[in-house]
Scaffold this motif. Structure first.
Motif, PDB file in Angstrom:
ATOM      1  N   THR A 106     119.795  29.460  35.463  1.00  0.00           N
ATOM      2  CA  THR A 106     120.162  28.362  36.360  1.00  0.00           C
ATOM      3  C   THR A 106     121.672  28.140  36.330  1.00  0.00           C
ATOM      4  OG1 THR A 106     118.009  27.319  36.067  1.00  0.00           O
ATOM      5  CG2 THR A 106     119.793  25.915  36.876  1.00  0.00           C
ATOM      6  N   GLU A 107     122.258  28.189  35.152  1.00  0.00           N
ATOM      7  CA  GLU A 107     123.712  28.021  35.012  1.00  0.00           C
ATOM      8  C   GLU A 107     124.449  29.117  35.789  1.00  0.00           C
ATOM      9  OE1 GLU A 107     126.769  27.535  31.257  1.00  0.00           O
ATOM     10  OE2 GLU A 107     124.691  26.861  31.004  1.00  0.00           O
ATOM     11  N   LEU A 108     123.977  30.355  35.685  1.00  0.00           N
ATOM     12  CA  LEU A 108     124.562  31.460  36.435  1.00  0.00           C
ATOM     13  C   LEU A 108     124.374  31.247  37.932  1.00  0.00           C
ATOM     14  CD1 LEU A 108     125.778  34.351  36.724  1.00  0.00           C
ATOM     15  CD2 LEU A 108     123.402  35.148  36.667  1.00  0.00           C
ATOM     16  N   ALA A 109     123.168  30.895  38.350  1.00  0.00           N
ATOM     17  CA  ALA A 109     122.869  30.720  39.779  1.00  0.00           C
ATOM     18  C   ALA A 109     123.755  29.643  40.396  1.00  0.00           C
ATOM     19  CB  ALA A 109     121.393  30.402  39.977  1.00  0.00           C
ATOM     20  N   ILE A 110     123.965  28.553  39.685  1.00  0.00           N
ATOM     21  CA  ILE A 110     124.814  27.477  40.200  1.00  0.00           C
ATOM     22  C   ILE A 110     126.270  27.931  40.284  1.00  0.00           C
ATOM     23  CG2 ILE A 110     125.692  25.157  39.667  1.00  0.00           C
ATOM     24  CD1 ILE A 110     122.745  24.536  38.774  1.00  0.00           C
ATOM     25  N   ALA A 111     126.733  28.705  39.321  1.00  0.00           N
ATOM     26  CA  ALA A 111     128.092  29.258  39.390  1.00  0.00           C
ATOM     27  C   ALA A 111     128.223  30.201  40.585  1.00  0.00           C
ATOM     28  CB  ALA A 111     128.434  29.990  38.093  1.00  0.00           C
ATOM     29  N   CYS A 112     127.195  30.987  40.837  1.00  0.00           N
ATOM     30  CA  CYS A 112     127.221  31.923  41.970  1.00  0.00           C
ATOM     31  C   CYS A 112     127.225  31.184  43.303  1.00  0.00           C
ATOM     32  CB  CYS A 112     126.023  32.859  41.910  1.00  0.00           C
ATOM     33  SG  CYS A 112     126.119  34.094  40.618  1.00  0.00           S
ATOM     34  N   THR A 113     126.439  30.120  43.414  1.00  0.00           N
ATOM     35  CA  THR A 113     126.406  29.388  44.683  1.00  0.00           C
ATOM     36  C   THR A 113     127.737  28.688  44.933  1.00  0.00           C
ATOM     37  OG1 THR A 113     125.336  27.463  43.665  1.00  0.00           O
ATOM     38  CG2 THR A 113     123.893  29.097  44.704  1.00  0.00           C
ATOM     39  N   LYS A 142     116.161  25.193  41.795  1.00  0.00           N
ATOM     40  CA  LYS A 142     117.213  24.352  41.209  1.00  0.00           C
ATOM     41  C   LYS A 142     118.579  24.655  41.804  1.00  0.00           C
ATOM     42  CE  LYS A 142     114.983  23.899  36.705  1.00  0.00           C
ATOM     43  NZ  LYS A 142     115.080  24.304  35.291  1.00  0.00           N
ATOM     44  N   ALA A 143     118.792  25.893  42.239  1.00  0.00           N
ATOM     45  CA  ALA A 143     120.073  26.298  42.817  1.00  0.00           C
ATOM     46  C   ALA A 143     120.128  26.074  44.335  1.00  0.00           C
ATOM     47  CB  ALA A 143     120.362  27.754  42.483  1.00  0.00           C
ATOM     48  N   GLY A 144     119.097  25.458  44.885  1.00  0.00           N
ATOM     49  CA  GLY A 144     119.117  25.103  46.298  1.00  0.00           C
ATOM     50  C   GLY A 144     118.564  26.132  47.258  1.00  0.00           C
ATOM     51  N   PHE A 145     117.863  27.144  46.748  1.00  0.00           N
ATOM     52  CA  PHE A 145     117.255  28.154  47.614  1.00  0.00           C
ATOM     53  C   PHE A 145     115.910  27.660  48.128  1.00  0.00           C
ATOM     54  CE2 PHE A 145     120.291  30.627  45.292  1.00  0.00           C
ATOM     55  CZ  PHE A 145     120.623  31.695  46.106  1.00  0.00           C
ATOM     56  N   GLU A 146     115.565  28.094  49.325  1.00  0.00           N
ATOM     57  CA  GLU A 146     114.251  27.807  49.896  1.00  0.00           C
ATOM     58  C   GLU A 146     113.545  29.118  50.170  1.00  0.00           C
ATOM     59  OE1 GLU A 146     114.565  25.287  53.308  1.00  0.00           O
ATOM     60  OE2 GLU A 146     115.611  23.721  52.185  1.00  0.00           O
ATOM     61  N   MET A 147     112.245  29.127  49.934  1.00  0.00           N
ATOM     62  CA  MET A 147     111.459  30.325  50.187  1.00  0.00           C
ATOM     63  C   MET A 147     111.316  30.493  51.705  1.00  0.00           C
ATOM     64  SD  MET A 147     108.251  31.974  50.613  1.00  0.00           S
ATOM     65  CE  MET A 147     106.942  30.837  50.271  1.00  0.00           C
ATOM     66  N   VAL A 148     111.579  31.722  52.174  1.00  0.00           N
ATOM     67  CA  VAL A 148     111.513  32.032  53.595  1.00  0.00           C
ATOM     68  C   VAL A 148     110.172  32.666  53.939  1.00  0.00           C
ATOM     69  CG1 VAL A 148     112.577  33.378  55.465  1.00  0.00           C
ATOM     70  CG2 VAL A 148     114.012  32.315  53.712  1.00  0.00           C
ATOM     71  N   ARG A 149     109.820  33.724  53.185  1.00  0.00           N
ATOM     72  CA  ARG A 149     108.569  34.427  53.476  1.00  0.00           C
ATOM     73  C   ARG A 149     108.275  35.451  52.385  1.00  0.00           C
ATOM     74  NH1 ARG A 149     109.498  39.671  55.919  1.00  0.00           N
ATOM     75  NH2 ARG A 149     111.704  39.944  56.352  1.00  0.00           N
TER      76      ARG A 149
END
Length: 170
Positions: A106-113, A142-149
């Motif tokens: 999660t820490e990495l994902a937030i840094a990437c976003t 947690k990093a703000g992604f939404e599932m598309v399909r």
């Protein structure tokens, strides 16, 4: 560009990192939801190909180390997948099993976003997760992604996150 988070150092991989990265990137159980490298040579090749891409795009996965002692615990970041092209900029993360469940992904994902939004100014980034990989799906949420399909040909769920603009304070 190196990035520091509260607990992590994200830096460009070097050849000397490969044996430590292979400890988990080559572990079939640790990589059960993705691709495990079959040999040290295959791991070295994967990292080298991504580094070549960094020279073209300005981003690629980092070696992830602990801020406290520099110990290598993961590999991940933003990339255009050179092995499965066509999906746009993705985020990926791979960690040593001994570090799972501690919030590092999660820490990495937030840094990437943050990098994608405020430095690279990317309009969107994507990610993939296997339906049965609940931990990765939570990280993406947690990093703000939404599932598309669901993408049947890959057996994975496609996630997407649009650029978040900084609000200006007047």
């Amino acid at each position: 560009m190196n990035i520091e988070t509260a607990r992590l150092i994200l830096r460009r991989p070097v050849l000397a990192d490969v044996p430590k990265l292979f400890e988990f990137l080559g572990d079939a159980e640790a990589m059960r939801y993705t691709h495990a490298d079959g040999s040290l040579r295959a791991c070295r090749r994967r990292i080298a190909v991504h580094e070549w891409c960094r020279r073209c795009t300005g981003y690629a996965p980092w070696t992830i180390g602990m801020k406290t002692d520099g110990r290598i615990i993961g590999w991940g970041g933003l990339y255009d997948d050179p092995f499965e092209p066509g999906w746009g900029v993705e985020i990926g993360y791979y960690f040593h099993p001994s570090t799972w469940g501690r919030g590092y992904a999660t820490e990495l994902a937030i840094a990437c976003t943050a990098l994608a939004d405020h430095v690279l100014r990317l309009p969107e980034i994507r990610a993939f997760a296997r339906p049965e990989n609940a931990a990765s799906r939570r990280v993406l949420a947690k990093a703000g992604f939404e599932m598309v399909r669901f993408v049947p040909e890959t057996g994975r769920l496609l996630y997407q996150r649009g650029r978040q603009h900084q609000s200006s304070v007047v």
